[in-house]
Scaffold this active site. Structure first.
Site, mmCIF file in Angstrom:
data_model
loop_
_atom_site.group_PDB
_atom_site.id
_atom_site.type_symbol
_atom_site.label_atom_id
_atom_site.label_comp_id
_atom_site.label_asym_id
_atom_site.label_seq_id
_atom_site.Cartn_x
_atom_site.Cartn_y
_atom_site.Cartn_z
ATOM 1 N N ASP A 94 0.964 -1.170 -0.018
ATOM 2 C CA ASP A 94 -0.122 -0.054 0.126
ATOM 3 C C ASP A 94 0.863 1.152 0.107
ATOM 4 O O ASP A 94 0.345 2.346 -0.377
ATOM 5 C CB ASP A 94 -0.847 -0.019 1.304
ATOM 6 C CG ASP A 94 -1.871 -1.075 1.331
ATOM 7 O OD1 ASP A 94 -2.064 -1.919 0.660
ATOM 8 O OD2 ASP A 94 -2.595 -1.165 2.277
ATOM 9 N N ASP A 127 -2.803 5.847 -2.925
ATOM 10 C CA ASP A 127 -2.124 4.513 -2.130
ATOM 11 C C ASP A 127 -1.376 3.580 -3.294
ATOM 12 O O ASP A 127 -1.839 3.674 -4.439
ATOM 13 C CB ASP A 127 -3.150 3.506 -1.519
ATOM 14 C CG ASP A 127 -3.368 4.022 -0.239
ATOM 15 O OD1 ASP A 127 -3.267 5.130 0.240
ATOM 16 O OD2 ASP A 127 -4.274 3.518 0.589
ATOM 17 N N HIS A 172 -7.700 -0.072 -3.565
ATOM 18 C CA HIS A 172 -6.714 -0.811 -3.918
ATOM 19 C C HIS A 172 -7.099 -1.595 -5.144
ATOM 20 O O HIS A 172 -8.183 -2.351 -5.095
ATOM 21 C CB HIS A 172 -6.095 -1.466 -2.784
ATOM 22 C CG HIS A 172 -5.565 -0.770 -1.804
ATOM 23 N ND1 HIS A 172 -5.264 -1.207 -0.534
ATOM 24 C CD2 HIS A 172 -5.383 0.428 -1.778
ATOM 25 C CE1 HIS A 172 -4.977 -0.269 0.184
ATOM 26 N NE2 HIS A 172 -4.731 0.766 -0.407
ATOM 27 N N ASP A 229 -5.607 -4.516 -6.138
ATOM 28 C CA ASP A 229 -5.060 -6.134 -6.224
ATOM 29 C C ASP A 229 -6.066 -6.973 -5.631
ATOM 30 O O ASP A 229 -5.571 -8.188 -5.491
ATOM 31 C CB ASP A 229 -3.884 -5.885 -5.720
ATOM 32 C CG ASP A 229 -3.741 -5.493 -4.169
ATOM 33 O OD1 ASP A 229 -4.629 -5.106 -3.677
ATOM 34 O OD2 ASP A 229 -2.561 -5.270 -3.556
ATOM 35 N N CYS A 250 -0.565 -7.931 -1.248
ATOM 36 C CA CYS A 250 -0.552 -6.861 -0.393
ATOM 37 C C CYS A 250 0.591 -6.905 0.604
ATOM 38 O O CYS A 250 1.279 -5.730 0.758
ATOM 39 C CB CYS A 250 -1.909 -6.950 0.678
ATOM 40 S SG CYS A 250 -3.328 -6.769 -0.182
HETATM 41 O O1 DAV Z 1 -11.561 -6.552 -1.905
HETATM 42 O O2 DAV Z 1 -11.589 -5.583 0.017
HETATM 43 C C1 DAV Z 1 -8.781 -5.520 -0.746
HETATM 44 C C2 DAV Z 1 -7.363 -4.900 -1.430
HETATM 45 C C3 DAV Z 1 -6.293 -4.946 -0.127
HETATM 46 N N1 DAV Z 1 -4.918 -4.379 -0.728
HETATM 47 C C4 DAV Z 1 -11.060 -5.761 -1.104
HETATM 48 C C5 DAV Z 1 -9.862 -4.954 -1.596
#
Ligand code: DAV
Length: 371
Positions: A112, A200, A249, A251, A355
Protein backbone atom coordinates in the site's frame (compact mmCIF):
# COMPACT_ATOMS: atom_id res chain seq x y z
CA UNK A 1 19.66 -6.43 -15.23
CA UNK A 2 21.75 -9.10 -13.55
CA UNK A 3 21.19 -9.99 -9.95
CA UNK A 4 23.17 -11.63 -7.16
CA UNK A 5 22.11 -12.10 -3.54
CA UNK A 6 25.15 -10.21 -2.24
CA UNK A 7 24.41 -6.98 -4.02
CA UNK A 8 21.30 -4.82 -3.63
CA UNK A 9 19.79 -3.67 -6.91
CA UNK A 10 16.36 -2.08 -7.10
CA UNK A 11 14.66 -2.98 -10.38
CA UNK A 12 11.07 -4.03 -11.03
CA UNK A 13 8.91 -2.95 -13.96
CA UNK A 14 5.89 -5.21 -13.80
CA UNK A 15 3.91 -7.67 -11.66
CA UNK A 16 5.16 -10.95 -13.18
CA UNK A 17 8.85 -11.06 -14.18
CA UNK A 18 10.99 -13.48 -12.10
CA UNK A 19 11.05 -12.21 -8.52
CA UNK A 20 14.45 -12.15 -6.79
CA UNK A 21 14.13 -9.68 -3.91
CA UNK A 22 11.04 -8.69 -1.97
CA UNK A 23 9.89 -7.04 1.25
CA UNK A 24 7.43 -9.00 3.42
CA UNK A 25 5.45 -7.06 6.07
CA UNK A 26 5.14 -7.73 9.80
CA UNK A 27 2.05 -7.90 12.00
CA UNK A 28 3.85 -6.57 15.12
CA UNK A 29 2.00 -3.92 17.07
CA UNK A 30 -0.78 -3.64 14.50
CA UNK A 31 -3.72 -1.50 15.63
CA UNK A 32 -7.32 -1.06 14.68
CA UNK A 33 -7.21 2.72 14.38
CA UNK A 34 -9.88 5.06 15.77
CA UNK A 35 -12.60 6.35 13.48
CA UNK A 36 -11.59 8.77 10.75
CA UNK A 37 -13.30 9.70 7.48
CA UNK A 38 -11.50 7.72 4.76
CA UNK A 39 -11.01 4.60 6.85
CA UNK A 40 -14.63 4.48 8.00
CA UNK A 41 -15.80 4.65 4.40
CA UNK A 42 -14.03 1.34 3.78
CA UNK A 43 -15.28 -0.55 6.85
CA UNK A 44 -18.34 -2.51 5.69
CA UNK A 45 -21.54 -1.42 7.43
CA UNK A 46 -22.11 -4.84 8.98
CA UNK A 47 -18.47 -5.24 10.03
CA UNK A 48 -17.45 -6.45 13.50
CA UNK A 49 -14.92 -3.59 13.50
CA UNK A 50 -17.43 -0.75 13.64
CA UNK A 51 -17.07 1.29 16.80
CA UNK A 52 -14.02 -0.42 18.30
CA UNK A 53 -10.36 0.37 18.15
CA UNK A 54 -7.06 -0.38 19.87
CA UNK A 55 -4.17 -2.80 19.63
CA UNK A 56 -5.13 -6.06 17.96
CA UNK A 57 -5.26 -9.09 20.27
CA UNK A 58 -1.76 -10.50 20.85
CA UNK A 59 -2.68 -14.04 19.84
CA UNK A 60 -3.87 -12.79 16.41
CA UNK A 61 -0.64 -10.80 16.01
CA UNK A 62 1.43 -13.88 16.87
CA UNK A 63 -0.51 -16.07 14.46
CA UNK A 64 -0.24 -13.55 11.61
CA UNK A 65 3.50 -13.22 12.23
CA UNK A 66 3.89 -16.98 12.17
CA UNK A 67 2.24 -17.11 8.73
CA UNK A 68 4.24 -14.15 7.40
CA UNK A 69 7.49 -15.72 8.70
CA UNK A 70 6.62 -19.02 7.02
CA UNK A 71 5.85 -17.23 3.77
CA UNK A 72 9.19 -15.40 3.96
CA UNK A 73 11.04 -18.66 4.69
CA UNK A 74 9.40 -20.38 1.71
CA UNK A 75 10.41 -17.52 -0.61
CA UNK A 76 13.99 -17.69 0.72
CA UNK A 77 14.10 -21.40 0.04
CA UNK A 78 13.24 -20.63 -3.56
CA UNK A 79 16.31 -18.37 -3.74
CA UNK A 80 14.48 -15.07 -3.27
CA UNK A 81 16.04 -12.48 -0.95
CA UNK A 82 13.50 -11.34 1.65
CA UNK A 83 13.78 -8.18 3.76
CA UNK A 84 11.50 -7.23 6.63
CA UNK A 85 10.52 -3.76 7.88
CA UNK A 86 11.42 -2.32 11.30
CA UNK A 87 8.23 -1.64 13.22
CA UNK A 88 7.66 1.79 14.71
CA UNK A 89 5.41 2.20 17.76
CA UNK A 90 1.93 2.25 16.26
CA UNK A 91 0.25 3.00 19.57
CA UNK A 92 1.59 6.55 19.28
CA UNK A 93 -0.85 9.11 17.93
CA UNK A 94 -0.38 10.66 14.50
CA UNK A 95 -0.38 14.42 14.90
CA UNK A 96 0.50 17.14 12.41
CA UNK A 97 -0.44 20.85 12.40
CA UNK A 98 -3.55 19.79 10.42
CA UNK A 99 -4.94 16.70 12.16
CA UNK A 100 -4.72 14.37 15.12
CA UNK A 101 -5.64 10.71 15.42
CA UNK A 102 -5.06 8.59 18.52
CA UNK A 103 -3.22 5.65 16.99
CA UNK A 104 -1.61 4.41 13.81
CA UNK A 105 -2.17 1.29 11.73
CA UNK A 106 0.81 -1.09 11.45
CA UNK A 107 3.61 -2.22 9.14
CA UNK A 108 1.30 -4.23 7.00
CA UNK A 109 0.79 -4.20 4.11
CA UNK A 110 3.91 -2.80 2.42
CA UNK A 111 2.28 -2.88 -1.04
CA UNK A 112 0.00 0.00 0.00
CA UNK A 113 2.89 2.33 0.84
CA UNK A 114 5.76 1.49 -1.53
CA UNK A 115 5.50 1.72 -5.31
CA UNK A 116 8.49 0.27 -7.13
CA UNK A 117 8.88 1.47 -10.71
CA UNK A 118 12.17 0.49 -12.27
CA UNK A 119 15.03 1.72 -10.07
CA UNK A 120 12.70 3.85 -7.99
CA UNK A 121 10.73 3.16 -4.82
CA UNK A 122 8.13 5.84 -4.22
CA UNK A 123 6.42 6.39 -0.87
CA UNK A 124 2.73 7.01 -1.57
CA UNK A 125 0.86 9.98 -0.08
CA UNK A 126 -1.67 7.63 1.59
CA UNK A 127 -5.15 8.94 2.37
CA UNK A 128 -5.82 7.66 5.91
CA UNK A 129 -4.55 9.84 8.73
CA UNK A 130 -3.56 6.73 10.71
CA UNK A 131 -1.23 5.72 7.86
CA UNK A 132 0.45 9.11 7.39
CA UNK A 133 3.69 8.01 9.11
CA UNK A 134 3.65 4.40 7.89
CA UNK A 135 6.62 4.96 5.55
CA UNK A 136 8.82 5.18 8.68
CA UNK A 137 8.57 1.38 9.05
CA UNK A 138 10.45 1.06 5.75
CA UNK A 139 12.99 3.86 6.14
CA UNK A 140 15.78 1.58 7.49
CA UNK A 141 15.46 -0.55 4.34
CA UNK A 142 15.24 2.49 2.06
CA UNK A 143 18.39 3.87 3.67
CA UNK A 144 20.19 0.57 3.23
CA UNK A 145 19.19 0.24 -0.44
CA UNK A 146 20.22 3.83 -1.05
CA UNK A 147 23.66 3.17 0.37
CA UNK A 148 24.13 -0.14 -1.45
CA UNK A 149 22.70 0.62 -4.88
CA UNK A 150 24.08 3.78 -6.53
CA UNK A 151 21.23 3.78 -9.06
CA UNK A 152 18.40 3.50 -6.50
CA UNK A 153 16.02 6.45 -6.51
CA UNK A 154 14.26 6.85 -3.17
CA UNK A 155 11.31 9.16 -3.67
CA UNK A 156 8.41 10.38 -1.56
CA UNK A 157 5.23 11.96 -2.89
CA UNK A 158 4.21 15.27 -1.25
CA UNK A 159 2.70 14.52 2.15
CA UNK A 160 -0.98 15.50 2.05
CA UNK A 161 -2.56 17.72 4.67
CA UNK A 162 -5.59 15.44 5.21
CA UNK A 163 -7.81 18.13 6.65
CA UNK A 164 -11.58 17.63 6.55
CA UNK A 165 -11.53 19.24 3.09
CA UNK A 166 -10.10 15.95 1.78
CA UNK A 167 -13.26 13.97 2.54
CA UNK A 168 -16.86 14.17 1.33
CA UNK A 169 -19.09 14.50 4.40
CA UNK A 170 -21.78 12.40 2.67
CA UNK A 171 -19.65 9.36 3.45
CA UNK A 172 -19.54 10.10 7.19
CA UNK A 173 -22.35 7.73 8.04
CA UNK A 174 -22.45 4.03 8.74
CA UNK A 175 -25.96 3.79 7.31
CA UNK A 176 -25.47 4.63 3.67
CA UNK A 177 -26.52 1.23 2.39
CA UNK A 178 -24.86 -0.84 -0.30
CA UNK A 179 -27.26 0.30 -3.02
CA UNK A 180 -26.37 3.95 -2.61
CA UNK A 181 -22.67 3.06 -2.33
CA UNK A 182 -22.81 1.22 -5.65
CA UNK A 183 -24.57 4.18 -7.27
CA UNK A 184 -21.94 6.58 -5.91
CA UNK A 185 -19.11 4.31 -7.03
CA UNK A 186 -20.59 4.12 -10.55
CA UNK A 187 -20.76 7.93 -10.59
CA UNK A 188 -17.14 8.05 -9.36
CA UNK A 189 -18.27 9.88 -6.27
CA UNK A 190 -15.80 8.59 -3.68
CA UNK A 191 -15.01 9.51 -0.08
CA UNK A 192 -11.90 11.49 -1.03
CA UNK A 193 -12.28 14.92 -2.65
CA UNK A 194 -9.97 16.58 -5.16
CA UNK A 195 -8.50 18.93 -2.55
CA UNK A 196 -4.92 17.67 -3.15
CA UNK A 197 -3.19 14.68 -4.77
CA UNK A 198 -3.84 11.41 -2.91
CA UNK A 199 -2.85 7.87 -3.80
CA UNK A 200 -2.04 4.53 -2.20
CA UNK A 201 0.63 2.48 -3.97
CA UNK A 202 -1.70 -0.54 -4.11
CA UNK A 203 -3.97 1.29 -6.54
CA UNK A 204 -1.21 1.04 -9.16
CA UNK A 205 -0.40 -1.93 -11.40
CA UNK A 206 2.79 -1.94 -13.42
CA UNK A 207 2.82 -3.17 -17.02
CA UNK A 208 6.29 -1.98 -18.14
CA UNK A 209 5.81 1.36 -19.93
CA UNK A 210 2.19 1.49 -18.79
CA UNK A 211 0.87 2.13 -15.30
CA UNK A 212 -2.78 1.27 -14.64
CA UNK A 213 -4.23 3.19 -11.69
CA UNK A 214 -7.57 2.73 -9.95
CA UNK A 215 -9.60 5.85 -9.16
CA UNK A 216 -11.46 5.09 -5.92
CA UNK A 217 -11.52 5.83 -2.18
CA UNK A 218 -7.75 5.86 -1.68
CA UNK A 219 -6.62 7.45 -4.97
CA UNK A 220 -8.15 10.58 -6.46
CA UNK A 221 -7.77 12.10 -9.94
CA UNK A 222 -5.17 14.57 -8.71
CA UNK A 223 -3.17 11.64 -7.32
CA UNK A 224 -3.25 10.02 -10.76
CA UNK A 225 -2.25 13.30 -12.40
CA UNK A 226 0.62 13.57 -9.92
CA UNK A 227 1.81 10.08 -10.94
CA UNK A 228 1.54 11.07 -14.62
CA UNK A 229 3.78 14.09 -14.10
CA UNK A 230 6.17 12.13 -11.87
CA UNK A 231 6.66 9.32 -14.42
CA UNK A 232 6.95 11.24 -17.71
CA UNK A 233 8.32 8.21 -19.57
CA UNK A 234 5.26 6.12 -18.71
CA UNK A 235 1.70 6.12 -19.97
CA UNK A 236 -0.63 6.37 -17.00
CA UNK A 237 -4.16 4.96 -17.43
CA UNK A 238 -7.09 5.63 -15.11
CA UNK A 239 -9.47 2.75 -14.47
CA UNK A 240 -12.43 2.25 -12.18
CA UNK A 241 -14.56 -0.73 -11.27
CA UNK A 242 -18.20 0.27 -10.73
CA UNK A 243 -19.30 -3.00 -9.07
CA UNK A 244 -17.32 -2.36 -5.88
CA UNK A 245 -19.14 -0.53 -3.05
CA UNK A 246 -15.84 -0.09 -1.12
CA UNK A 247 -13.29 0.59 -3.85
CA UNK A 248 -9.81 0.65 -2.39
CA UNK A 249 -6.71 -0.89 -4.01
CA UNK A 250 -6.69 -2.60 -7.36
CA UNK A 251 -5.12 -5.89 -6.25
CA UNK A 252 -8.25 -7.84 -5.34
CA UNK A 253 -9.93 -6.66 -8.55
CA UNK A 254 -7.51 -6.81 -11.48
CA UNK A 255 -4.59 -9.26 -11.40
CA UNK A 256 -2.11 -9.59 -14.26
CA UNK A 257 -0.51 -13.06 -14.31
CA UNK A 258 1.82 -12.82 -17.31
CA UNK A 259 2.04 -10.83 -20.55
CA UNK A 260 -1.34 -11.20 -22.25
CA UNK A 261 -3.37 -12.51 -19.30
CA UNK A 262 -5.27 -10.73 -16.52
CA UNK A 263 -7.80 -11.98 -13.98
CA UNK A 264 -10.72 -9.63 -13.33
CA UNK A 265 -13.07 -9.82 -10.36
CA UNK A 266 -16.45 -10.83 -11.89
CA UNK A 267 -18.31 -8.48 -9.52
CA UNK A 268 -16.07 -5.57 -10.48
CA UNK A 269 -15.71 -5.80 -14.25
CA UNK A 270 -13.57 -3.29 -16.09
CA UNK A 271 -16.00 -1.16 -18.16
CA UNK A 272 -15.93 -1.80 -21.92
CA UNK A 273 -14.57 1.62 -22.82
CA UNK A 274 -11.54 1.01 -20.57
CA UNK A 275 -10.68 -2.33 -22.20
CA UNK A 276 -9.46 -0.97 -25.47
CA UNK A 277 -5.71 -0.99 -24.77
CA UNK A 278 -5.92 -4.62 -23.68
CA UNK A 279 -8.20 -5.78 -26.51
CA UNK A 280 -6.20 -3.98 -29.18
CA UNK A 281 -3.01 -5.71 -28.04
CA UNK A 282 -4.39 -9.21 -27.74
CA UNK A 283 -4.56 -9.36 -23.95
CA UNK A 284 -7.13 -11.68 -22.46
CA UNK A 285 -9.13 -10.58 -19.41
CA UNK A 286 -10.76 -13.58 -17.71
CA UNK A 287 -13.17 -13.72 -14.75
CA UNK A 288 -11.43 -14.81 -11.56
CA UNK A 289 -12.70 -17.94 -9.82
CA UNK A 290 -15.08 -17.51 -6.89
CA UNK A 291 -13.56 -17.11 -3.42
CA UNK A 292 -13.67 -20.25 -1.25
CA UNK A 293 -15.14 -18.33 1.72
CA UNK A 294 -18.50 -16.63 2.23
CA UNK A 295 -17.18 -14.02 4.63
CA UNK A 296 -13.85 -12.45 5.54
CA UNK A 297 -12.14 -13.56 8.79
CA UNK A 298 -12.86 -11.54 11.99
CA UNK A 299 -11.72 -7.90 12.27
CA UNK A 300 -10.83 -7.74 8.57
CA UNK A 301 -11.11 -4.69 6.30
CA UNK A 302 -10.89 -6.60 3.06
CA UNK A 303 -13.50 -8.56 1.13
CA UNK A 304 -13.46 -12.30 0.37
CA UNK A 305 -11.83 -11.37 -2.97
CA UNK A 306 -8.40 -11.53 -1.36
CA UNK A 307 -8.67 -14.93 -3.08
CA UNK A 308 -7.27 -13.23 -6.20
CA UNK A 309 -4.63 -11.19 -4.31
CA UNK A 310 -1.87 -13.52 -5.49
CA UNK A 311 1.90 -13.07 -5.73
CA UNK A 312 3.32 -13.99 -9.12
CA UNK A 313 6.87 -15.40 -8.78
CA UNK A 314 7.48 -15.65 -12.52
CA UNK A 315 5.21 -15.93 -15.57
CA UNK A 316 4.66 -19.63 -14.85
CA UNK A 317 4.52 -19.68 -11.05
CA UNK A 318 2.07 -18.09 -8.64
CA UNK A 319 1.54 -18.10 -4.86
CA UNK A 320 -2.15 -18.54 -3.97
CA UNK A 321 -3.62 -18.64 -0.46
CA UNK A 322 -3.85 -22.31 0.53
CA UNK A 323 -7.58 -22.37 1.39
CA UNK A 324 -8.58 -20.74 -1.93
CA UNK A 325 -9.26 -24.01 -3.70
CA UNK A 326 -11.20 -22.54 -6.65
CA UNK A 327 -8.54 -19.93 -7.34
CA UNK A 328 -5.81 -22.57 -7.22
CA UNK A 329 -7.76 -24.80 -9.59
CA UNK A 330 -8.24 -21.93 -12.06
CA UNK A 331 -4.52 -21.07 -11.95
CA UNK A 332 -3.70 -24.66 -12.72
CA UNK A 333 -6.05 -24.62 -15.72
CA UNK A 334 -4.43 -21.40 -16.93
CA UNK A 335 -1.11 -23.24 -17.02
CA UNK A 336 0.43 -21.77 -13.88
CA UNK A 337 2.37 -23.78 -11.33
CA UNK A 338 0.62 -23.07 -8.01
CA UNK A 339 2.50 -22.58 -4.74
CA UNK A 340 -0.10 -22.79 -1.93
CA UNK A 341 0.66 -20.41 0.95
CA UNK A 342 -1.30 -20.31 4.19
CA UNK A 343 -2.13 -16.68 4.98
CA UNK A 344 -5.84 -16.36 5.78
CA UNK A 345 -5.26 -15.68 9.49
CA UNK A 346 -3.17 -12.66 8.48
CA UNK A 347 -5.83 -11.15 6.15
CA UNK A 348 -7.16 -8.95 8.95
CA UNK A 349 -3.82 -7.15 9.05
CA UNK A 350 -4.42 -5.56 5.68
CA UNK A 351 -4.58 -8.12 2.93
CA UNK A 352 -3.30 -11.13 1.07
CA UNK A 353 -0.14 -12.34 -0.64
CA UNK A 354 0.23 -9.40 -3.02
CA UNK A 355 -0.62 -6.83 -0.34
CA UNK A 356 1.83 -8.14 2.26
CA UNK A 357 4.81 -7.86 -0.10
CA UNK A 358 6.58 -5.10 -2.02
CA UNK A 359 8.88 -5.70 -4.99
CA UNK A 360 12.56 -4.80 -4.84
CA UNK A 361 13.97 -6.78 -7.77
CA UNK A 362 12.40 -8.63 -10.64
CA UNK A 363 14.45 -9.66 -13.65
CA UNK A 364 13.76 -7.92 -16.94
CA UNK A 365 13.56 -4.41 -18.24
CA UNK A 366 10.92 -1.88 -19.13
CA UNK A 367 8.96 -3.35 -22.05
CA UNK A 368 6.19 -1.86 -24.13
CA UNK A 369 3.29 -4.33 -24.00
CA UNK A 370 0.79 -1.96 -25.64
CA UNK A 371 2.64 -0.52 -28.65
O1 DAV B 1 -11.64 -6.46 -1.96
O2 DAV B 1 -11.52 -5.60 0.01
C1 DAV B 1 -8.70 -5.39 -0.74
C2 DAV B 1 -7.42 -4.86 -1.29
C3 DAV B 1 -6.35 -4.88 -0.31
N1 DAV B 1 -5.12 -4.31 -0.82
C4 DAV B 1 -11.10 -5.72 -1.14
C5 DAV B 1 -9.86 -4.99 -1.55
Amino acid sequence: MSWSPEKTVVNSWNEWDPLKHVIVGRADDCHIPPEEPALDAKVPEDSDMRGQWGRRPQETIDRANELLDNFAAMLKKRGIRVDRPTCIDHSLPATTPDFHTDSQFGCMPPRDVLLTVGHEMLEATMSYRCRWFEYLNYRPLMQQYWEEDPNFRHEAAPKPRLTDADYHPDYLSDKIGVEKRLKWAAEKFFVTTEEEPLFDAADVLRFGRDLVVQHGFTTNMKGIEWLRRHFPDHRVHTVNFPGDPYPIHIDATFTPLRPGLILNNPQRRLPDDQRRMFNDNGWEIVDAAQPAHNAPPPLCYSSTWLSMNVLVLDPKTVCVEASEVYQMEQMDKLGMEVVPVELRDAYAFGGGLHCCTADVFREGNCEDYFP
